[in-house]
Scaffold this active site. Structure first.
Site, short mmCIF file in Angstrom:
data_model
loop_
_atom_site.label_atom_id
_atom_site.label_comp_id
_atom_site.label_asym_id
_atom_site.label_seq_id
_atom_site.Cartn_x
_atom_site.Cartn_y
_atom_site.Cartn_z
N CYS A 87 4.33 -9.83 4.47
CA CYS A 87 3.75 -8.49 4.30
C CYS A 87 3.45 -8.11 2.86
O CYS A 87 2.29 -7.84 2.53
CB CYS A 87 4.68 -7.45 4.91
SG CYS A 87 4.72 -7.55 6.70
N LEU A 144 8.74 -2.35 10.48
CA LEU A 144 9.96 -3.16 10.65
C LEU A 144 10.08 -4.25 9.59
O LEU A 144 9.10 -4.73 9.06
CB LEU A 144 10.00 -3.77 12.05
CG LEU A 144 8.90 -4.71 12.51
CD1 LEU A 144 9.10 -6.13 12.00
CD2 LEU A 144 8.85 -4.71 14.02
N ARG A 145 11.33 -4.56 9.31
CA ARG A 145 11.63 -5.65 8.37
C ARG A 145 12.04 -6.87 9.16
O ARG A 145 12.82 -6.75 10.12
CB ARG A 145 12.81 -5.28 7.46
CG ARG A 145 12.55 -4.18 6.49
CD ARG A 145 13.87 -3.66 5.93
NE ARG A 145 14.69 -3.05 6.96
CZ ARG A 145 15.92 -2.59 6.80
NH1 ARG A 145 16.50 -2.70 5.62
NH2 ARG A 145 16.60 -2.04 7.78
N LEU A 186 15.83 -2.28 -5.48
CA LEU A 186 15.98 -2.43 -6.93
C LEU A 186 16.79 -3.69 -7.23
O LEU A 186 17.49 -3.75 -8.23
CB LEU A 186 16.65 -1.19 -7.53
CG LEU A 186 15.80 0.08 -7.58
CD1 LEU A 186 16.61 1.25 -8.14
CD2 LEU A 186 14.53 -0.12 -8.42
C1 UDX Z 1 8.58 -5.55 4.46
C2 UDX Z 1 8.85 -4.03 4.57
O1 UDX Z 1 10.19 -3.78 4.12
C3 UDX Z 1 8.64 -3.55 6.00
O2 UDX Z 1 8.81 -2.13 6.05
C4 UDX Z 1 7.22 -3.92 6.43
O3 UDX Z 1 6.99 -3.54 7.77
C5 UDX Z 1 6.98 -5.42 6.28
O4 UDX Z 1 7.26 -5.83 4.93
P1 UDX Z 1 9.89 -7.79 5.08
O5 UDX Z 1 8.75 -8.52 4.47
O6 UDX Z 1 10.39 -8.23 6.40
O7 UDX Z 1 9.55 -6.22 5.25
O8 UDX Z 1 11.14 -7.91 4.07
P2 UDX Z 1 11.84 -7.00 2.95
O9 UDX Z 1 13.25 -6.84 3.33
O10 UDX Z 1 11.08 -5.78 2.67
O11 UDX Z 1 11.79 -7.98 1.68
C6 UDX Z 1 10.55 -8.46 1.18
C7 UDX Z 1 10.76 -9.35 -0.02
O12 UDX Z 1 11.23 -8.61 -1.14
C8 UDX Z 1 11.80 -10.47 0.19
O13 UDX Z 1 11.32 -11.65 -0.42
C9 UDX Z 1 13.04 -9.98 -0.52
O14 UDX Z 1 13.86 -11.00 -0.97
C10 UDX Z 1 12.40 -9.20 -1.68
N1 UDX Z 1 13.24 -8.12 -2.22
C11 UDX Z 1 13.58 -7.06 -1.44
C12 UDX Z 1 13.64 -8.15 -3.55
O15 UDX Z 1 13.32 -9.09 -4.29
N2 UDX Z 1 14.37 -7.11 -4.05
C13 UDX Z 1 14.73 -6.05 -3.29
O16 UDX Z 1 15.40 -5.14 -3.83
C14 UDX Z 1 14.31 -6.02 -1.95
#
Ligand code: UDX
Length: 438
Positions: free
Chosen positions: A268, A161-162, A258
């Site tokens: 995470c 989950l996110r 991306l």
């Molecule tokens: C993540 C995973 O998506 C999820 O499957 C796992 O269980 C836990 O870790 P989460 O940490 O809640 O979830 O957030 P996510 O939406 O994945 O974003 C993580 C980070 O990456 C954020 O800081 C977000 O801003 C960044 N991000 C995300 C980017 O910089 N670019 C993107 O294209 C996507």
């Protein structure tokens, strides 16, 4: 079915609420009494869309209960979900002491057969270790009857989950990964989620454990990759959004994860990428790519700060409006948030920072104290500032009245660390607008 959830953090609470909503009877256990008191009243300990609504609904229908005592509930249920934290240690490896402590408790308290489901993110081999802890006690038990009665099956069922979209993800997950040494237990766990239309991957425990780390590390790799492309775009006057669009149309690449910016944060990705590197190293394999993913992510925030310094010059006494404190939108979580790092860099450089975030202010105050000012709206944060920094991708910021904001600022400079706004529009509005790779 009757289920005990041990640990009411993001994973435990969302899983508990979700399973209750699917019709199971769920007992959630946590050692923190204040948290349980809150939960019993239907109050979530953190912000997550729709969580409180389902919490209240399932408490009312008596499918969801809370307790501080594992002893009190364990033998009312057949499934035990371990959902405790596995925080990073100084060397990057996961701290498994909470998982093993729970296994010890189960070993001592369970008096009939249980399926133990490990939902916490754990390194390869942890499920087997949990099983060996549980088995120890069976051997220690005095009578043959006991030995036959209390058998444990340990099943790995990692969580994907996110934050900010956790409830949605529970009911719409892409896949359900179940790792087990026996088919019957794997099926029993998969059946608990029967009403969720997810592709099922039934595999070994070691493979299930690795799927979780590999998924998070791969997503983090995509982000670091696009951030490197963005840095290159800045040098060659290309546009990373269009590069990502062009790449993502290839189904083999896909358009997700991306988005270039100031790097990934949260509870995470930073932890799991480092842990996977440790797992690899510990098994005699040097996972070179992950080293670069981590380095690029750390560098991304610094490159952005350099950009700010280059435009504003000396930051001493400069007034900055910081929009966003959470590590991403729709959450109050500030763990490993790039916004918090930026606030710290700015303060260190002598800037006066006024910040606004719809949900994360309380948590940010705990870390930043009175080093910066916190206000209740974006419009307040930008009054008379030398520049605005956007550090979290809250959709609210896109909808702001930017022409009004321009009037409130000392000078119209925006640094958009999340590539949230349209550069053309900002140019039309006569802002000096800087983003990442555009
Ligand atoms: C993540 C995973 O998506 C999820 O499957 C796992 O269980 C836990 O870790 P989460 O940490 O809640 O979830 O957030 P996510 O939406 O994945 O974003 C993580 C980070 O990456 C954020 O800081 C977000 O801003 C960044 N991000 C995300 C980017 O910089 N670019 C993107 O294209 C996507």
């Amino acid at each position: 079915m009757k289920i005990t959830i041990i640990g009411t953090g993001y994973v435990g609470l969302v899983t508990g609420v979700g399973l209750a909503e699917l019709g199971h009877t769920v007992y959630c256990v946590d050692t923190i009494k204040e948290k349980i008191d809150f939960l019993q009243k239907g109050q979530a300990p953190f912000y997550e869309p729709d969580l409180e609504k389902l919490l209240k609904k399932n408490i009312k229908s008596k499918r969801l209960m809370f307790s501080v005592s594992l002893a009190e509930v364990i033998n009312k249920t057949d499934f035990l979900f371990i959902c405790v934290g596995t925080p990073p240690q100084a060397n990057g490896s996961a701290d498994l002491s909470y998982v093993y402590a729970v296994a010890e408790q189960i070993k001592d308290l369970a008096n009939n057969s249980k399926i133990v489901v490990v939902k916490s993110t754990v390194p390869v081999g942890t499920n087997a270790k949990v099983e060996s802890i549980l088995a120890k006690n069976i051997r220690q038990r005095p009578t043959r009857l006991w030995r036959e009665k209390a058998k444990f099956s340990v099943v790995s069922c990692p969580e994907f989950l996110r934050e900010g979209r956790a409830i949605y993800d529970f009911f719409h997950s892409d896949r359900l990964v179940v790792g087990s040494t026996n088919e019957k237990s794997a099926k029993a766990v998969a059946d608990l989620f029967g009403k969720v239309k997810a592709q099922k991957v039934i595999t070994t425990r070691e493979t299930a454990e690795l799927i979780k780390y590999a998924s998070n590390a791969f997503l983090a790799t995509k982000i670091s990759f696009i951030n490197e492309i963005a840095n290159l775009c800045d040098k060659v006057k290309a546009d990373v959004t269009e590069v990502a669009l062009g790449m993502g149309l290839d189904k083999r690449i896909n358009p997700y994860f991306l988005k270039a910016g100031i790097g990934y944060g949260g509870s995470c990705f930073p932890k799991d990428v480092k842990a996977l590197r440790q797992i690899s190293g510990g098994n005699g394999y040097d996972f070179k790519l992950l080293k670069a993913v981590i380095e690029v992510n750390g560098k991304q925030r610094k490159i952005f700060m350099e950009k700010i310094k280059k435009v504003l010059g000396n930051l001493n006494n400069k007034k900055i409006g910081l929009l966003g404190l959470a590590f991403k939108d729709n959450t109050d979580d500030i763990r490993e948030s790039a916004a918090i790092d930026l606030a710290k860099y700015l303060v260190k450089a002598g800037a006066m920072v006024t910040a606004y975030d719809a949900k994360a202010t309380l948590n940010a105050k705990k870390v930043l104290g009175n080093k910066i000012n916190f206000v209740a709206s974006a419009y307040e944060a930008v009054k008379n500032v030398d520049a605005i920094i956007i550090a979290t991708e809250w959709p609210e910021f896109i909808k702001l009245d930017w022409l009004q904001i321009k009037k409130l600022m000392k000078q119209p400079i925006i640094f958009d660390g999340k590539n949230l706004l349209d550069p053309e529009q900002m140019k039309k509005n006569k802002f000096n607008y800087y983003s990442v790779g555009r």
